[in-house]
Design a protein around this motif. Structure first.
Motif: not given
Length: 372
Positions: A1-14, A50-61
């Protein structure tokens, strides 16, 4: 099972990616991310480790000072690289960049430089990196005046405000659910690709988007008519608009009854789109539903008995309670990403009519169970 973390988890795409991952619990485990991790190297290192995959979404638009946007986005990527190096991470890092990379603005430059920083980390550390070049994203729960013109127009129109068009350009668009599918595809493939151009799924002039949203307001919000929807883009745009309505005060919508000595006649739904109509009987005390849809448009109409219809947006705690009675027939529509149910709270059998905009397909039901 892949452990996935998302920076910007609380944002729109996240937020959409985070909630979608929960639909694949046997395949993925979510690693929780909080915004303040970027201000504490120890917490950020712990998250990365802790992450096998990190989706880096955190950003300022957006910001009044473009330099702040540039400094923030490059700074976030730099901190993530430091954490990857400090933990000797072998995670697959997936970065969301923008088609604005090649434009002469600091936002585009910040996304390009952030992508290059992460790509260089992967080369030096033999890491795994994918850089996604993404077109304009729209969909439910985006922030008006920040995420997209669709969010801004939908928010204003639903509140009886009048949007203005600054530049009537052609927009290349992707629905947030389609983008999440693209990200999941890259997670499953797992290959390094420094630059992946995510294709847009629709294209429209700004004025056309405004025209469609104003049509949805007039037909649906004002008159309860399901509008003609000629493409997947229009279904997605309509579902986006519906999520900006004040559902707590809009529903339930009472029907107009026409009575004479023979009894009563009620028009349940006017629609310019197909679908499926069903009805159910429910004995007292029984609850139906407790599921949500990510694309379907659905209406519950109570014509006899007493019902409690409940809605809760996935990922939130607030529940909307709507009490309906066959004495005053009424309906409630189900927004996408809202789990919902209907319970017979009366002493007699409950009669309910259901309409949904597409036939039921057991191979693709778009029905996910979660208690309200």
């Amino acid at each position: 099972m892949l452990k996935i973390g998302i920076t910007g988890q609380a944002g729109f795409v996240g937020k959409h990616l985070y909630t979608t991952l929960a639909l694949f619990q046997e395949e993925f485990e979510r690693v929780d991310f909080q915004k303040e991790f970027f201000e504490d190297a120890t917490k950020l290192n712990d998250f990365v480790s802790k992450c096998d995959v990190i989706v880096h979404l955190a950003a300022m638009n957006r910001h009044n000072d473009p330099q702040v946007i540039y400094d923030t986005n490059v700074g976030l990527a730099t901190k993530l690289v430091h954490a990857l190096e400090a933990t000797n991470s072998k995670a697959h890092v997936i970065f969301s960049s923008s088609t604005q990379e090649e434009r002469d603005n600091l936002y585009g430059k910040s996304k390009k430089e952030a992508r290059e920083l992460l790509a260089n980390w992967a080369k030096k550390s033999q890491g795994n990196f994918t850089g996604l070049i993404i077109p304009n994203v729209f969909g439910p729960f985006g922030h008006p005046n920040y995420n997209s013109v669709v969010a801004t127009f939908s928010h204003k129109i639903a509140r009886n405000e009048t949007p203005t068009i600054d530049v009537d350009g052609d927009l290349k668009l992707i629905y947030v659910g389609e983008l999440v599918d693209e990200i999941l595809k890259e997670i499953r493939i797992g290959d390094s690709k420094e630059e992946v151009l995510v294709p847009h799924t629709s294209e429209s002039k700004v004025s056309r988007i405004l025209f469609l949203l104003e049509k949805y307001k007039e037909q649906y919000q004002n008159n309860g008519i399901i509008p003609e929807l000629n493409s997947r883009f229009e279904v997605n745009l309509f579902n986006t608009f519906r999520c900006y309505m004040d559902i707590a005060n809009h529903f339930p919508v009472k029907f107009t009854q026409h009575t004479d000595p023979r009894g009563a006649f009620v028009e349940v739904i006017r629609l310019n789109v197909g679908g499926q109509v069903s009805f159910s009987t429910t004995v007292p005390g029984i609850t139906r539903g407790n599921h949500f849809h990510t694309r379907k448009i659905e209406r519950f109409a109570v014509i006899k008995g007493k019902a409690l219809i409940q809605l809760r947006q996935i990922g939130t705690q607030e529940t909307h309670d709507f009490y309906l009675s066959g004495d005053e027939p009424a309906y409630v529509d189900m927004p996408v990403w809202y789990t919902h149910n209907i319970k017979n709270v009366g002493d007699e059998e409950l009669y309910t009519i259901f309409w949904i905009n597409e036939f039921y397909d057991p191979n693709d039901p778009d029905t996910y169970f979660e208690n309200v």
